[in-house]
Write a protein that holds these residues in place. Structure first.
Motif, short mmCIF file in Angstrom:
data_model
loop_
_atom_site.label_atom_id
_atom_site.label_comp_id
_atom_site.label_asym_id
_atom_site.label_seq_id
_atom_site.Cartn_x
_atom_site.Cartn_y
_atom_site.Cartn_z
N ASN A 181 11.05 12.20 -0.95
CA ASN A 181 10.90 10.74 -1.05
C ASN A 181 9.44 10.28 -1.07
N GLU A 182 8.49 11.21 -1.08
CA GLU A 182 7.07 10.82 -1.02
C GLU A 182 6.29 11.70 -2.00
N LYS A 183 5.78 11.09 -3.06
CA LYS A 183 5.14 11.91 -4.11
C LYS A 183 3.85 12.58 -3.62
N ASP A 184 3.20 12.02 -2.62
CA ASP A 184 1.95 12.59 -2.13
C ASP A 184 2.14 13.39 -0.84
N ILE A 214 -0.74 14.19 1.95
CA ILE A 214 -0.73 13.39 3.18
C ILE A 214 -0.59 14.29 4.41
N SER A 215 0.36 15.24 4.35
CA SER A 215 0.60 16.03 5.57
C SER A 215 -0.58 16.95 5.86
N SER A 216 -1.36 17.25 4.86
CA SER A 216 -2.56 18.05 5.09
C SER A 216 -3.73 17.16 5.53
N ARG A 217 -3.96 16.06 4.84
CA ARG A 217 -5.09 15.17 5.14
C ARG A 217 -5.05 14.61 6.55
N LEU A 218 -3.85 14.33 7.07
CA LEU A 218 -3.75 13.78 8.43
C LEU A 218 -4.36 14.73 9.47
N HIS A 219 -4.46 16.02 9.12
CA HIS A 219 -4.97 17.02 10.06
C HIS A 219 -6.27 17.63 9.56
N ARG A 220 -6.99 16.94 8.70
CA ARG A 220 -8.19 17.48 8.08
C ARG A 220 -9.12 18.10 9.12
N ALA A 242 -6.19 3.65 11.86
CA ALA A 242 -5.91 4.87 12.63
C ALA A 242 -4.45 4.93 13.04
N ASN A 243 -3.91 3.82 13.51
CA ASN A 243 -2.53 3.84 13.98
C ASN A 243 -1.53 3.94 12.84
N GLY A 244 -1.92 3.48 11.66
CA GLY A 244 -1.08 3.73 10.49
C GLY A 244 -0.91 5.23 10.29
N CYS A 245 -2.00 5.98 10.45
CA CYS A 245 -1.93 7.44 10.30
C CYS A 245 -1.10 8.08 11.40
N ILE A 246 -1.20 7.57 12.61
CA ILE A 246 -0.40 8.11 13.73
C ILE A 246 1.09 7.95 13.42
N VAL A 247 1.46 6.80 12.87
CA VAL A 247 2.86 6.55 12.52
C VAL A 247 3.28 7.46 11.36
N LEU A 248 2.43 7.61 10.35
CA LEU A 248 2.77 8.50 9.22
C LEU A 248 2.99 9.92 9.71
N ASP A 249 2.16 10.37 10.64
CA ASP A 249 2.30 11.73 11.18
C ASP A 249 3.65 11.87 11.90
N PHE A 250 4.04 10.85 12.66
CA PHE A 250 5.35 10.85 13.32
C PHE A 250 6.45 10.92 12.27
N LYS A 277 0.84 -1.19 0.00
CA LYS A 277 0.00 0.00 0.00
C LYS A 277 0.88 1.24 0.00
N SER A 278 0.48 2.26 -0.76
CA SER A 278 1.20 3.54 -0.69
C SER A 278 0.76 4.26 0.58
N ASN A 279 1.53 5.27 0.97
CA ASN A 279 1.17 6.02 2.17
C ASN A 279 -0.17 6.74 2.00
N LEU A 280 -0.44 7.25 0.79
CA LEU A 280 -1.73 7.91 0.58
C LEU A 280 -2.87 6.89 0.68
N GLU A 281 -2.64 5.66 0.21
CA GLU A 281 -3.67 4.63 0.38
C GLU A 281 -3.93 4.34 1.86
N LEU A 282 -2.88 4.40 2.66
CA LEU A 282 -3.06 4.20 4.11
C LEU A 282 -3.92 5.32 4.71
N VAL A 283 -3.70 6.55 4.25
CA VAL A 283 -4.53 7.67 4.73
C VAL A 283 -5.98 7.45 4.29
#
Lengths: 306, 306
Positions: B286-289, B293-299, B267-275, B2-8
């Protein structure tokens, strides 16, 4: 004293829940999504050549060029003609700098002279660095804050991040940061490359005001790539160009007071608030608008981004 | 992988730009704003007592009680009656826990049994802690990751933050974190109180699925208060209750691989991505999205928050 939420509202002047239907959408042939917002007054001031399609009912302004090259030439010619006519004050500051506009697939859709970006309300990008010390005598964090030169066209003498700048086409955020850090704070390239840490983005939609010296109320959606860098005690940032008058090490309480008095530029106030949130200096227990602030600082834009 | 955006997207299943007009809004007498979203199927399953006003044209479900006490009794009675009737599978898990709903002025509007929150799609709150080590032999950061017990009702055996839990009414996020950290990871209160650092919120709108064991597709907007804590080498988190099977120190590459394989709860996938974003592990280069991602995590949420 301004509250922290007021500081966010000073910068993000068109929150995501605001109805944009009074604005014209900037469209490009072949793409379904808008790329920016134009004021009605802007649309009515332009003399649109026939490679533009203006729809006053649907409130769209569409560029018809079918290739990148064609679109770049069309937008450049259109703006150059308006500059000749003297239609927009903002175009007097013309430089060679260009900004890129990206599509939903992150493909390059067109480039636009930087100075004209607010007329079309396209998303622009910048980098911001806060350098700090944490091995202080009292164990409390201190941040290197720049004071803008008196001679700056926008926001003279106001407070800024340690280093900041807009991202030109063709440079990655991190390379831009390394260059700006050398120019503005005299940081050796190797220091920034090894010590600076990306920490997300801060997003907002500013509107131009009298401090910009051009048309008023234009939309300037921005994405700021934020960085932080813990500095060894023996590294003292020194202004290396004419952007900053001085860069001083400030305590958190001094910075909070300066924020409250409106001494930071709107964008850099948000950069500092975001740092305070990441470092637990602002938290749920001491800030009544914590959830709204920590979310609004990262608001999404209505347009594709890089 | 899964890509990181797919995890979000796995976690934030109803992004801010999605049209909510097919949903019923949960309204409360005396307030202009909605407090949650209900599915049409949910609205049609309830037997609404006469202190509710259901408007099928305007798609609203309005609670008419004029005081906090009245509203709390009404919603409690309504849900208890449905539980008797056996209308909703989700109500079988009834506990004494309640969640609070806040108004635009952060005033308490009503309380609702925790288990019923997804029926009304109200915002709920939680705390999440990632404890990490950075003074490792290779200088690379490692994070203490929990594996959920096999016996958990939701997401058994999947990976989690070091500590996490939902925020009960009447407890502040930081006090909740201290309590959960003692219960789930055996951290002494003093350690968490002095070392844990708030770093913002992660926000999303999940929808219930088969792993929840209740009705499907219900809306669960959440605000997670995120914390991080750098642990001294001699502190080893130990599961203190039956929530986690084990808590292990994982390298970034191991965590990335587990994320890609979908081993974390959404949910915890997102917590880790935010970290990862806060610590520069994920960045623009290194991350095309990255921006999305950094905006969506804080929607932002469509409803008032605490």
């Amino acid at each position: 004293m301004k509250s922290n939420l007021e500081l966010v509202n000073d910068c993000d002047q068109f929150p995501p829940n605001r109805d944009p239907s009074f604005l014209y959408r900037f469209m490009v042939n072949g793409f379904d999504c808008p790329f920016g917002y134009l004021l009605e007054a802007t649309v009515n001031t332009f003399s649109w050549p026939d490679y533009w399609e203006i729809n006053h009912d649907g409130k769209t302004v569409k560029l018809l060029g079918s290739s990148l090259e064609e679109r770049n030439k069309q937008i450049h010619d259109t703006l150059l003609a308006e500059r000749e006519r003297g239609s927009f004050k903002i175009l007097k500051g013309w430089t060679s700098e260009i900004f890129s506009v990206y599509g939903p697939q992150k493909d390059l859709v067109l480039s636009i002279p930087r100075i004209a970006a607010p007329l079309f309300g396209i998303v622009t990008y910048g980098v911001q660095l806060l350098a700090y010390q944490s091995d202080t005598s009292d164990g409390a964090i201190r941040i290197w804050i720049a004071r803008r030169a008196k001679t700056k066209r926008t926001y003279p003498s106001m407070l800024d991040s340690t280093v900041g700048g807009s991202l030109p086409t063709g440079e990655t955020p991190f390379e831009c940061l390394i260059r700006e850090s050398a120019e503005e704070a005299s940081f050796p390239e190797e220091l920034t490359r090894t010590k600076a840490k990306a920490c997300g983005t801060v997003n907002y939609v500013c509107r131009t005001d009298e401090r910009g010296g051009g048309e008023l109320g234009l939309f300037t959606p921005e994405v700021q790539f934020t960085y932080e860098m813990e500095l060894p005690k023996d590294v003292i940032p020194t202004p290396g160009d004419n952007e900053a008058e001085e860069i001083t090490l400030m305590r958190v309480e001094q910075i909070k007071s300066a924020l409250g008095k409106g001494e930071f530029t709107p964008a850099n106030g948000c950069i500092v608030l975001d740092f305070f949130i990441r470092h637990g200096i602002i938290n749920f227990e001491n800030e009544k608008d914590y959830i709204e602030i920590s979310s609004r600082l990262h608001r999404t834009h209505a347009f594709p981004t890089a």
